[in-house]
Design a protein around this motif. Sequence first.
Motif, PDB file in Angstrom:
ATOM      1  N   LYS A 195       8.377   8.977 -14.259  1.00  0.00           N
ATOM      2  CA  LYS A 195       7.529   8.265 -15.202  1.00  0.00           C
ATOM      3  C   LYS A 195       7.248   6.838 -14.718  1.00  0.00           C
ATOM      4  O   LYS A 195       6.119   6.367 -14.736  1.00  0.00           O
ATOM      5  CB  LYS A 195       8.263   8.238 -16.542  1.00  0.00           C
ATOM      6  N   ASN A 196       8.301   6.200 -14.257  1.00  0.00           N
ATOM      7  CA  ASN A 196       8.167   4.824 -13.826  1.00  0.00           C
ATOM      8  C   ASN A 196       7.294   4.691 -12.578  1.00  0.00           C
ATOM      9  O   ASN A 196       6.446   3.795 -12.483  1.00  0.00           O
ATOM     10  CB  ASN A 196       9.555   4.234 -13.580  1.00  0.00           C
ATOM     11  N   LEU A 197       7.467   5.590 -11.646  1.00  0.00           N
ATOM     12  CA  LEU A 197       6.647   5.545 -10.431  1.00  0.00           C
ATOM     13  C   LEU A 197       5.181   5.755 -10.794  1.00  0.00           C
ATOM     14  O   LEU A 197       4.295   5.055 -10.320  1.00  0.00           O
ATOM     15  CB  LEU A 197       7.114   6.595  -9.423  1.00  0.00           C
ATOM     16  N   LYS A 198       4.967   6.717 -11.643  1.00  0.00           N
ATOM     17  CA  LYS A 198       3.604   7.058 -12.034  1.00  0.00           C
ATOM     18  C   LYS A 198       2.944   5.899 -12.791  1.00  0.00           C
ATOM     19  O   LYS A 198       1.818   5.530 -12.524  1.00  0.00           O
ATOM     20  CB  LYS A 198       3.672   8.282 -12.948  1.00  0.00           C
ATOM     21  N   GLU A 199       3.676   5.347 -13.719  1.00  0.00           N
ATOM     22  CA  GLU A 199       3.061   4.377 -14.621  1.00  0.00           C
ATOM     23  C   GLU A 199       3.094   2.941 -14.114  1.00  0.00           C
ATOM     24  O   GLU A 199       2.210   2.157 -14.415  1.00  0.00           O
ATOM     25  CB  GLU A 199       3.719   4.456 -15.998  1.00  0.00           C
ATOM     26  N   ASN A 200       4.135   2.604 -13.365  1.00  0.00           N
ATOM     27  CA  ASN A 200       4.272   1.199 -12.972  1.00  0.00           C
ATOM     28  C   ASN A 200       4.155   0.922 -11.480  1.00  0.00           C
ATOM     29  O   ASN A 200       3.963  -0.210 -11.086  1.00  0.00           O
ATOM     30  CB  ASN A 200       5.599   0.648 -13.486  1.00  0.00           C
ATOM     31  N   TYR A 201       4.367   1.930 -10.690  1.00  0.00           N
ATOM     32  CA  TYR A 201       4.376   1.656  -9.258  1.00  0.00           C
ATOM     33  C   TYR A 201       3.235   2.319  -8.501  1.00  0.00           C
ATOM     34  O   TYR A 201       3.089   2.129  -7.304  1.00  0.00           O
ATOM     35  CB  TYR A 201       5.706   2.116  -8.640  1.00  0.00           C
ATOM     36  N   ASN A 202       2.455   3.134  -9.212  1.00  0.00           N
ATOM     37  CA  ASN A 202       1.479   3.949  -8.490  1.00  0.00           C
ATOM     38  C   ASN A 202       0.519   3.119  -7.624  1.00  0.00           C
ATOM     39  O   ASN A 202       0.270   3.475  -6.464  1.00  0.00           O
ATOM     40  CB  ASN A 202       0.702   4.825  -9.474  1.00  0.00           C
ATOM     41  N   ASP A 203       0.027   2.029  -8.164  1.00  0.00           N
ATOM     42  CA  ASP A 203      -0.924   1.225  -7.403  1.00  0.00           C
ATOM     43  C   ASP A 203      -0.301   0.686  -6.120  1.00  0.00           C
ATOM     44  O   ASP A 203      -0.884   0.761  -5.046  1.00  0.00           O
ATOM     45  CB  ASP A 203      -1.434   0.044  -8.250  1.00  0.00           C
ATOM     46  N   LEU A 204       0.911   0.183  -6.295  1.00  0.00           N
ATOM     47  CA  LEU A 204       1.606  -0.360  -5.127  1.00  0.00           C
ATOM     48  C   LEU A 204       1.842   0.742  -4.080  1.00  0.00           C
ATOM     49  O   LEU A 204       1.627   0.545  -2.883  1.00  0.00           O
ATOM     50  CB  LEU A 204       2.949  -0.968  -5.567  1.00  0.00           C
TER      51      LEU A 204
END
Length: 448
Positions: free
Chosen positions: A51-60
């Motif tokens: 969830k965190n990768l998808k929602e908060n880190y995806n752009d990076l």
Amino acid sequence: MDIDKLWNIFLEKIKTKISKISYDTWFADSKLYKIVDNKAIVVVSMHIQKKNLKENYNDLIEEVFTEISGSNFKFDYLLEEEIENNIEINTDEIGVPNNNFETNLISKYNFDNFVVGESNKFAHATALAVAENPGQMYNPLFIYGKSGLGKTHLMHAIGNYIVQNKNKRVLYVTCERFVEDFIGITRKKNKNNFDNVEIFKKKYRDIDVLIIDDIQYLGNANQTQQEFFNTFNDLYGNNKQIIISSDRSPEDLKLLEERLLTRFNWGLTINIFPPDFDLRMHIIDNKIESNMLNSSFPKDVKEYIASNCTGDIRKLEGAITRVVAYATMMNGSDITLSLAIEALQDYFSKTIISKNKIDQVQQIVANHYNIKVEDLKSKKRVSTIAFPRQIAMYICRIILEEPLTKIGIEFGGKDHTTVMHSVDKIKKQIKKDQNFEFEINKLINQIK
Ligand code: ADP
Ligand code: MG
């Protein structure tokens, strides 16, 4: 393109862009599972991570990955179990020719990181023996045990070992995948049906080792059982190794045909048992070490986790990651017992049923001495409360055999040494005073 290498380069790069604890928690165990067209699929181990990768880190992630790969990719994140269970996107269904033939093996499951204890040493030894002598020692090898005890891990370990040390073709599939593949060939009847059958046969027979996980899902579809039976016979007849796992013993696989069960019994059947406390502690240490988290993981937290996750190693691992994630969310605060208790409140509440027994003892003792249960859990030291508290702890320890840490927690967060001291004190008292012993026995008799 070697995607493991690519991912390592990516990870090195990401490392420089975020804090160490974020990296360790969200990225360290991630893997690039595959790249299809312009889509990259990353596998992680826990929901919160996905969830965190998808929602908060995806752009990076997309930015850094584009930087190193030179082209644009869209990212998708999956859990390991989603891959194991094949909830994946249908990309390389059977039928896509593959030079590097498909093994489906997960490399992180190997013998090196399988921790051995009393409950699994026989399973481990047998698995290694089969890995060293595929097709020769025990065929088929049938591993069974409850969920989360390491069956899948062991099977991948065997497969990885064989791939690394022998020049043999290994195929790991979940039973569901086998069934899907089989259904796939019957469905596509109109369009070059023949080819599909050939591809299916090639996939499942042109191999040296077939690992098939969770056979209990073979279910009662006759045709699938028939096909599995044929596959089994073909492989077996050619001295190919077959490894099967199930959550129950062959005798308890009620839906399977007799002739299949007979064949399972040609080889060796081994049972894998729930881990004892020692093994649970070792697995926790191992997990912490391999994720380089140890500096911040105190012993009482480990004991707390080990006492509460008794039957399922997956749950144990989940508890560790949850505590780490929780500490991260609390702005990287230290991991302490109280933090862990807070982090795991919901996680454990579903599983702690035996807690009721401790509750019961507390109730019985409180009634008998005319005090409140809250008093037992309080810090009050007056002897009218402290003494019954010691008695209650004693009963929980000696009769319920609850771990010291857990008793401490259930009595308002006392240290395990306090519990130990109480137990000793009551023991001594019982030794020198028969009437007291009688009183205690009366209390014990009230436990239902
Ligand atoms: P099962 O297939 O029996 O349901 P898994 O093999 O999927 O269980 O194990 C669940 C998790 O616990 C996995 O992450 C696995 O690596 C871990 N695990 C199980 N047994 C051990 C062990 N003995 N040592 C280290 N990790 C283990
Ligand atoms: Mg499994």
